[in-house]
Design a protein around this motif. Structure first.
Motif, PDB file in Angstrom:
ATOM      1  N   ARG A 239     -21.581 -58.760 -87.236  1.00  0.00           N
ATOM      2  CA  ARG A 239     -22.588 -57.694 -87.269  1.00  0.00           C
ATOM      3  C   ARG A 239     -22.869 -57.169 -85.861  1.00  0.00           C
ATOM      4  O   ARG A 239     -22.967 -55.953 -85.635  1.00  0.00           O
ATOM      5  CB  ARG A 239     -23.870 -58.234 -87.901  1.00  0.00           C
ATOM      6  CG  ARG A 239     -25.018 -57.249 -87.987  1.00  0.00           C
ATOM      7  CD  ARG A 239     -24.738 -56.179 -88.989  1.00  0.00           C
ATOM      8  NE  ARG A 239     -25.916 -55.350 -89.222  1.00  0.00           N
ATOM      9  CZ  ARG A 239     -25.852 -54.087 -89.604  1.00  0.00           C
ATOM     10  NH1 ARG A 239     -24.686 -53.517 -89.816  1.00  0.00           N
ATOM     11  NH2 ARG A 239     -26.948 -53.400 -89.797  1.00  0.00           N
ATOM     12  N   CYS A 240     -22.980 -58.083 -84.908  1.00  0.00           N
ATOM     13  CA  CYS A 240     -23.216 -57.677 -83.523  1.00  0.00           C
ATOM     14  C   CYS A 240     -22.076 -56.812 -82.987  1.00  0.00           C
ATOM     15  O   CYS A 240     -22.298 -55.762 -82.382  1.00  0.00           O
ATOM     16  CB  CYS A 240     -23.376 -58.912 -82.637  1.00  0.00           C
ATOM     17  SG  CYS A 240     -24.923 -59.809 -82.863  1.00  0.00           S
TER      18      CYS A 240
ATOM     19  N   THR B  69     -30.103 -60.321 -86.835  1.00  0.00           N
ATOM     20  CA  THR B  69     -29.174 -59.197 -87.002  1.00  0.00           C
ATOM     21  C   THR B  69     -29.495 -58.295 -88.183  1.00  0.00           C
ATOM     22  O   THR B  69     -28.918 -57.224 -88.316  1.00  0.00           O
ATOM     23  CB  THR B  69     -27.742 -59.722 -87.200  1.00  0.00           C
ATOM     24  OG1 THR B  69     -27.701 -60.576 -88.357  1.00  0.00           O
ATOM     25  CG2 THR B  69     -27.274 -60.502 -85.982  1.00  0.00           C
TER      26      THR B  69
ATOM     27  N   THR C  49     -30.037 -50.825 -81.631  1.00  0.00           N
ATOM     28  CA  THR C  49     -28.787 -50.274 -81.089  1.00  0.00           C
ATOM     29  C   THR C  49     -28.713 -48.758 -81.210  1.00  0.00           C
ATOM     30  O   THR C  49     -27.985 -48.109 -80.452  1.00  0.00           O
ATOM     31  CB  THR C  49     -27.566 -50.893 -81.799  1.00  0.00           C
ATOM     32  OG1 THR C  49     -27.639 -50.635 -83.201  1.00  0.00           O
ATOM     33  CG2 THR C  49     -27.506 -52.400 -81.556  1.00  0.00           C
ATOM     34  N   THR C  50     -29.469 -48.176 -82.147  1.00  0.00           N
ATOM     35  CA  THR C  50     -29.435 -46.724 -82.331  1.00  0.00           C
ATOM     36  C   THR C  50     -30.696 -46.024 -81.843  1.00  0.00           C
ATOM     37  O   THR C  50     -30.789 -44.798 -81.943  1.00  0.00           O
ATOM     38  CB  THR C  50     -29.226 -46.372 -83.821  1.00  0.00           C
ATOM     39  OG1 THR C  50     -30.344 -46.858 -84.586  1.00  0.00           O
ATOM     40  CG2 THR C  50     -27.945 -46.991 -84.352  1.00  0.00           C
TER      41      THR C  50
ATOM     42  N   HIS D 247     -31.856 -56.304 -88.950  1.00  0.00           N
ATOM     43  CA  HIS D 247     -32.306 -54.955 -88.624  1.00  0.00           C
ATOM     44  C   HIS D 247     -31.914 -54.575 -87.194  1.00  0.00           C
ATOM     45  O   HIS D 247     -32.601 -53.787 -86.533  1.00  0.00           O
ATOM     46  CB  HIS D 247     -33.824 -54.841 -88.796  1.00  0.00           C
ATOM     47  CG  HIS D 247     -34.299 -55.185 -90.176  1.00  0.00           C
ATOM     48  ND1 HIS D 247     -33.979 -54.427 -91.273  1.00  0.00           N
ATOM     49  CD2 HIS D 247     -35.050 -56.228 -90.627  1.00  0.00           C
ATOM     50  CE1 HIS D 247     -34.524 -54.970 -92.352  1.00  0.00           C
ATOM     51  NE2 HIS D 247     -35.166 -56.056 -91.990  1.00  0.00           N
ATOM     52  N   LEU D 248     -30.808 -55.100 -86.733  1.00  0.00           N
ATOM     53  CA  LEU D 248     -30.379 -54.886 -85.359  1.00  0.00           C
ATOM     54  C   LEU D 248     -30.132 -53.413 -85.050  1.00  0.00           C
ATOM     55  O   LEU D 248     -30.323 -52.951 -83.919  1.00  0.00           O
ATOM     56  CB  LEU D 248     -29.111 -55.704 -85.092  1.00  0.00           C
ATOM     57  CG  LEU D 248     -28.521 -55.668 -83.681  1.00  0.00           C
ATOM     58  CD1 LEU D 248     -29.552 -56.076 -82.639  1.00  0.00           C
ATOM     59  CD2 LEU D 248     -27.295 -56.573 -83.616  1.00  0.00           C
ATOM     60  N   GLU D 249     -29.737 -52.649 -86.082  1.00  0.00           N
ATOM     61  CA  GLU D 249     -29.422 -51.234 -85.844  1.00  0.00           C
ATOM     62  C   GLU D 249     -30.643 -50.430 -85.390  1.00  0.00           C
ATOM     63  O   GLU D 249     -30.489 -49.368 -84.780  1.00  0.00           O
ATOM     64  CB  GLU D 249     -28.831 -50.601 -87.110  1.00  0.00           C
ATOM     65  CG  GLU D 249     -29.793 -50.453 -88.274  1.00  0.00           C
ATOM     66  CD  GLU D 249     -29.888 -51.702 -89.137  1.00  0.00           C
ATOM     67  OE1 GLU D 249     -30.515 -51.641 -90.212  1.00  0.00           O
ATOM     68  OE2 GLU D 249     -29.337 -52.749 -88.733  1.00  0.00           O
ATOM     69  N   TYR D 250     -31.842 -50.908 -85.662  1.00  0.00           N
ATOM     70  CA  TYR D 250     -33.037 -50.211 -85.195  1.00  0.00           C
ATOM     71  C   TYR D 250     -33.077 -50.169 -83.663  1.00  0.00           C
ATOM     72  O   TYR D 250     -33.669 -49.263 -83.074  1.00  0.00           O
ATOM     73  CB  TYR D 250     -34.300 -50.891 -85.719  1.00  0.00           C
ATOM     74  CG  TYR D 250     -34.632 -50.550 -87.154  1.00  0.00           C
ATOM     75  CD1 TYR D 250     -35.493 -49.496 -87.461  1.00  0.00           C
ATOM     76  CD2 TYR D 250     -34.064 -51.269 -88.204  1.00  0.00           C
ATOM     77  CE1 TYR D 250     -35.790 -49.173 -88.776  1.00  0.00           C
ATOM     78  CE2 TYR D 250     -34.354 -50.952 -89.527  1.00  0.00           C
ATOM     79  CZ  TYR D 250     -35.218 -49.909 -89.803  1.00  0.00           C
ATOM     80  OH  TYR D 250     -35.500 -49.598 -91.110  1.00  0.00           O
TER      81      TYR D 250
ATOM     82  N   GLN E  50     -19.931 -55.102 -84.734  1.00  0.00           N
ATOM     83  CA  GLN E  50     -19.903 -53.844 -85.483  1.00  0.00           C
ATOM     84  C   GLN E  50     -20.870 -52.831 -84.883  1.00  0.00           C
ATOM     85  O   GLN E  50     -20.598 -51.620 -84.889  1.00  0.00           O
ATOM     86  CB  GLN E  50     -20.270 -54.129 -86.950  1.00  0.00           C
ATOM     87  CG  GLN E  50     -20.327 -52.895 -87.837  1.00  0.00           C
ATOM     88  CD  GLN E  50     -20.859 -53.210 -89.218  1.00  0.00           C
ATOM     89  OE1 GLN E  50     -21.550 -54.208 -89.423  1.00  0.00           O
ATOM     90  NE2 GLN E  50     -20.541 -52.371 -90.188  1.00  0.00           N
ATOM     91  N   LEU E  51     -21.990 -53.318 -84.363  1.00  0.00           N
ATOM     92  CA  LEU E  51     -23.016 -52.433 -83.814  1.00  0.00           C
ATOM     93  C   LEU E  51     -22.851 -52.211 -82.312  1.00  0.00           C
ATOM     94  O   LEU E  51     -23.744 -51.653 -81.672  1.00  0.00           O
ATOM     95  CB  LEU E  51     -24.402 -52.988 -84.128  1.00  0.00           C
ATOM     96  CG  LEU E  51     -24.785 -52.966 -85.616  1.00  0.00           C
ATOM     97  CD1 LEU E  51     -26.106 -53.692 -85.851  1.00  0.00           C
ATOM     98  CD2 LEU E  51     -24.876 -51.530 -86.132  1.00  0.00           C
TER      99      LEU E  51
END
Length: 252
Positions: free
Chosen positions: A165-166, A135, A142-143, A137-140, A168-169
């Motif tokens: 975190r999951c 998690t 999801t975005t 760098h998960l935003e790489y 939230q994203l």
């Protein structure tokens, strides 16, 4: 006292070897699970929770640390950089443990990525992407514009922070696999089938991380595998090389 920056299964071997050699060992781990592994390995004292910057400097001084062995995850670049700097500031010997590397198979469905951005781009070849990269760098993913409209299934540690975190994203509960790895070849295949994955994304985190089983299970199902290359660490060393250098640095 020797500080082992722990949190991985590798740290157990490092701590055990140091204890067998007569060293007193302090260990630091971010998670409760990592701290438990360090205690079970025989560490004399364990610091649980993030330790960086000024906190790390204070810990090194207060505990009378004489050397640091960094056995954190190969992708834990932030703490590794902080530890190098702290040791340099205090004039302490610093050793970066090298986790055994995986010999990746040559296969048309195995794609290598040099960055998270590239990994997300390569993963867009599929519709259901099974992420085993954690998690942090998960935003790489999801975005990433290339992954808009794709289904992301995320395998994470069964920790409250990971689940939060999951969510939230924007990852829905039905797309979260909370499990402590490494997983067997058979379990990996079962998970890929269950979620109808067509792309698996993983990190080249070495043999300890179960990468071989993840990759082979996916390739045998005809899936595309994207492997994020590990950051270069030219000064890292295997444990058998660190121990004599440590003894030399400490005059033993």
């Amino acid at each position: 006292m020797i500080l082992v920056l722990a949190g991985t299964a590798d740290a157990r071997e490092v701590i055990g070897t140091l204890k067998a050699g007569g060293y007193r060992v302090a260990a630091s781990a971010v998670t409760a699970y990592g701290a438990r592994l360090a205690r079970e390995a025989g560490a004399d004292t364990v610091q649980e929770g993030p330790l960086g910057g000024e906190d790390l400097l204070a810990f090194l001084k207060d505990q009378g640390i004489r050397a640091v062995i960094d056995a954190t995850h190969p992708f834990a670049t932030t703490i590794t950089g902080a530890a190098r700097q702290a040791c340099q500031n205090l004039g302490l010997p610093y050793f970066r443990y090298r986790r055994p590397e995986v010999k990746l198979p040559s296969h048309p469905n195995l794609l290598l990525a040099g960055s998270l951005e590239e990994a997300a781009e390569l993963a867009s070849r599929g519709q259901v992407i099974f992420l085993t990269t954690g998690t942090r760098h998960l935003e790489y993913f999801t975005t990433a514009p290339a992954l808009a409209g794709k289904r992301l299934v995320v395998r994470v540690l069964p920790e409250e922070a990971s689940l939060a975190r999951c969510r939230q994203l924007g990852i829905w509960p039905g797309d979260i696999v909370a499990i402590q790895g490494p997983c067997s070849y058979e379990l990996n295949q079962a998970l890929y089938r269950q979620f109808k994955a067509d792309v698996v994304v993983t990190k080249d985190s070495g043999t300890t991380g179960g990468v071989v089983e993840k990759i082979q299970a996916a390739l045998d199902l005809g899936l595309t595998v994207v492997v994020l290359r590990r950051p270069p660490e030219p000064d890292s060393l295997p444990l058998e090389d660190i121990i004599p250098l440590l003894g030399e640095a400490l005059g033993r």
